[in-house]
Design an enzyme around this catalytic site. Structure first.
Site, PDB file in Angstrom:
ATOM      1  N   ASP A  99     -38.865 -25.268 -25.906  1.00 30.14           N
ATOM      2  CA  ASP A  99     -37.993 -24.161 -25.952  1.00 30.14           C
ATOM      3  C   ASP A  99     -38.940 -22.930 -24.882  1.00 30.14           C
ATOM      4  O   ASP A  99     -38.273 -22.286 -23.772  1.00 30.14           O
ATOM      5  CB  ASP A  99     -36.578 -24.467 -25.820  1.00 30.14           C
ATOM      6  CG  ASP A  99     -37.192 -23.767 -27.759  1.00 30.14           C
ATOM      7  OD1 ASP A  99     -38.714 -23.178 -28.118  1.00 30.14           O
ATOM      8  OD2 ASP A  99     -36.625 -22.572 -28.192  1.00 30.14           O
ATOM      9  N   ASP A 102     -43.405 -17.427 -26.712  1.00 29.72           N
ATOM     10  CA  ASP A 102     -43.877 -15.627 -26.183  1.00 29.72           C
ATOM     11  C   ASP A 102     -44.968 -15.492 -26.708  1.00 29.72           C
ATOM     12  O   ASP A 102     -45.875 -15.207 -26.115  1.00 29.72           O
ATOM     13  CB  ASP A 102     -42.161 -15.232 -27.231  1.00 29.72           C
ATOM     14  CG  ASP A 102     -42.525 -14.709 -27.957  1.00 29.72           C
ATOM     15  OD1 ASP A 102     -41.479 -14.233 -27.903  1.00 29.72           O
ATOM     16  OD2 ASP A 102     -42.664 -13.757 -28.330  1.00 29.72           O
ATOM     17  N   PHE A 151     -34.739 -10.495 -25.639  1.00 36.76           N
ATOM     18  CA  PHE A 151     -33.545 -11.475 -26.863  1.00 36.76           C
ATOM     19  C   PHE A 151     -33.575 -12.406 -25.722  1.00 36.76           C
ATOM     20  O   PHE A 151     -32.016 -12.377 -25.717  1.00 36.76           O
ATOM     21  CB  PHE A 151     -33.567 -10.923 -28.254  1.00 36.76           C
ATOM     22  CG  PHE A 151     -33.344 -12.098 -29.152  1.00 36.76           C
ATOM     23  CD1 PHE A 151     -34.408 -12.384 -29.344  1.00 36.76           C
ATOM     24  CD2 PHE A 151     -32.158 -12.804 -29.925  1.00 36.76           C
ATOM     25  CE1 PHE A 151     -34.813 -13.372 -30.254  1.00 36.76           C
ATOM     26  CE2 PHE A 151     -33.028 -13.648 -30.582  1.00 36.76           C
ATOM     27  CZ  PHE A 151     -33.525 -13.425 -30.642  1.00 36.76           C
ATOM     28  N   ASP A 158     -31.766 -19.805 -30.408  1.00 40.52           N
ATOM     29  CA  ASP A 158     -31.066 -19.577 -31.512  1.00 40.52           C
ATOM     30  C   ASP A 158     -31.005 -17.546 -31.846  1.00 40.52           C
ATOM     31  O   ASP A 158     -32.622 -17.274 -31.508  1.00 40.52           O
ATOM     32  CB  ASP A 158     -31.180 -19.614 -32.853  1.00 40.52           C
ATOM     33  CG  ASP A 158     -31.996 -19.566 -33.722  1.00 40.52           C
ATOM     34  OD1 ASP A 158     -33.296 -19.726 -33.374  1.00 40.52           O
ATOM     35  OD2 ASP A 158     -32.014 -18.756 -34.820  1.00 40.52           O
TER      36      ASP A 158
HETATM   37  C1  PRP Z   1     -39.975 -20.398 -31.454  1.00 42.58           C
HETATM   38  C2  PRP Z   1     -39.459 -21.452 -30.574  1.00 42.58           C
HETATM   39  C3  PRP Z   1     -40.969 -21.355 -30.690  1.00 42.58           C
HETATM   40  C4  PRP Z   1     -41.543 -20.179 -30.983  1.00 42.58           C
HETATM   41  C5  PRP Z   1     -42.149 -19.051 -29.852  1.00 42.58           C
HETATM   42  O1  PRP Z   1     -39.297 -21.341 -33.240  1.00 42.58           O
HETATM   43  O2  PRP Z   1     -38.674 -21.892 -30.418  1.00 42.58           O
HETATM   44  O3  PRP Z   1     -41.227 -22.772 -31.295  1.00 42.58           O
HETATM   45  O4  PRP Z   1     -40.738 -19.347 -31.557  1.00 42.58           O
HETATM   46  O5  PRP Z   1     -43.092 -18.172 -30.313  1.00 42.58           O
HETATM   47  P1  PRP Z   1     -44.669 -17.454 -30.110  1.00 42.58           P
HETATM   48  O6  PRP Z   1     -45.065 -17.916 -29.149  1.00 42.58           O
HETATM   49  O7  PRP Z   1     -44.268 -15.754 -31.085  1.00 42.58           O
HETATM   50  O8  PRP Z   1     -45.129 -18.349 -31.776  1.00 42.58           O
HETATM   51  P2  PRP Z   1     -38.491 -20.389 -34.293  1.00 42.58           P
HETATM   52  O9  PRP Z   1     -39.517 -19.875 -34.719  1.00 42.58           O
HETATM   53  O10 PRP Z   1     -37.284 -19.130 -33.163  1.00 42.58           O
HETATM   54  O11 PRP Z   1     -37.866 -21.433 -34.549  1.00 42.58           O
HETATM   55  P3  PRP Z   1     -36.946 -22.445 -34.398  1.00 42.58           P
HETATM   56  O12 PRP Z   1     -36.727 -23.139 -33.245  1.00 42.58           O
HETATM   57  O13 PRP Z   1     -36.402 -23.209 -35.293  1.00 42.58           O
HETATM   58  O14 PRP Z   1     -35.682 -21.448 -33.957  1.00 42.58           O
END
Ligand code: PRP
Length: 180
Positions: A99, A102, A151, A158
C-alpha cells in the site's frame, strides 16, 4: 469516523485510474510469464484486490504479513514477519504489492528475503509512495501515487488499526492523533 477526517488528499476516482493504469502495464509486461502477486498485509489487501481485477493475464497470489510501525505513526525500523507466504516462488516472477512505501525498510527486507527463494525476478508495486521519507535506496518498479510527507489513512492505510476502510486517502484531524 468521517468526523475524524481533516481533508481528503486522494479521491477514490484518482486511485481507481491509477490502479487501472498499473494493472494494464503489469498485464503487458508479464504476458506469457508465470507471475505471482504477493500482497503485504495488513494494509496491502485492498490495493491487491483492486489491482488483481485490473490484470488481464493469469496470475497467482499469496499474502505475507509484516509489521514495522506497531501502533505508532513512526517506523520503528524493525520489520517483523507475522505470517509468511505459503506458495513456492521458485522460478516464478514475484511482484510484491504494497500500500505504501515510506522509509523503504519493509520492502528492502522483503525483496532480500524473496530473492533467497529462487524466483526468476522480484519487483515492487506500490499504491502510494512517500519518496521524501526514504532511508534506503530501493527501486519501485510500479509506482502508484506520490504522496507528501503527511500521515495518511484510508484505502488500507491505518491509524492504530482504524480507518483502513475509508475509500479515499485522507489526513486526520490533529486532535484525533493527539488523543492517543
Ligand atoms: C506500513 C505499510 C508498509 C510499511 C511501509 O505498514 O503498509 O508495509 O508500513 O513503511 P516503510 O517503507 O517505512 O517500511 P505497517 O507497518 O503500518 O503495517 P500494516 O500494513 O499492518 O498497517
Amino acid at each position: 469516523m468521517l468526523e475524524d477526517i481533516d481533508k481528503v488528499l486522494i479521491t477514490r476516482e484518482v486511485i481507481r485510474e491509477k490502479v487501472k493504469e498499473l494493472g494494464k502495464r503489469i498485464s503487458e509486461d508479464y504476458k506469457g510469464k508465470d507471475l505471482i502477486l504477493i500482497g503485504v498485509l495488513k494494509g496491502g489487501f485492498i490495493f491487491l484486490a483492486d489491482l488483481m481485477r485490473e490484470i488481464t493475464i493469469p496470475v497467482d497470489m499469496d499474502l505475507i504479513s509484516v509489521t514495522s510501525y506497531g501502533n505508532s505513526t513512526e517506523s520503528s525500523g524493525v520489520v517483523r514477519i507475522i505470517k509468511d507466504t505459503d506458495v513456492n516462488i521458485e522460478n516464478k516472477h514475484v511482484l510484491i504489492v504494497e500500500d505504501l512505501v515510506d522509509t523503504g525498510l519493509t520492502l528492502n527486507h522483503l525483496k532480500q528475503l524473496f530473492n533467497t527463494r529462487g524466483p526468476k525476478s522480484v519487483k515492487i508495486c506500490t499504491a502510494f509512495d512517500k519518496p521524501s521519507r526514504r532511508k534506503v535506496d530501493i527501486e519501485i518498479d510500479y509506482q502508484g501515487i506520490v504522496v507528501p510527507d503527511e500521515f495518511i489513512v484510508g484505502y488500507g492505510l491505518d491509524y492504530a488499526g482504524k480507518y483502513r476502510n475509508l475509500p479515499d486517502v485522507c489526513t486526520l484531524k490533529k486532535e484525533v492523533i493527539e488523543r492517543r
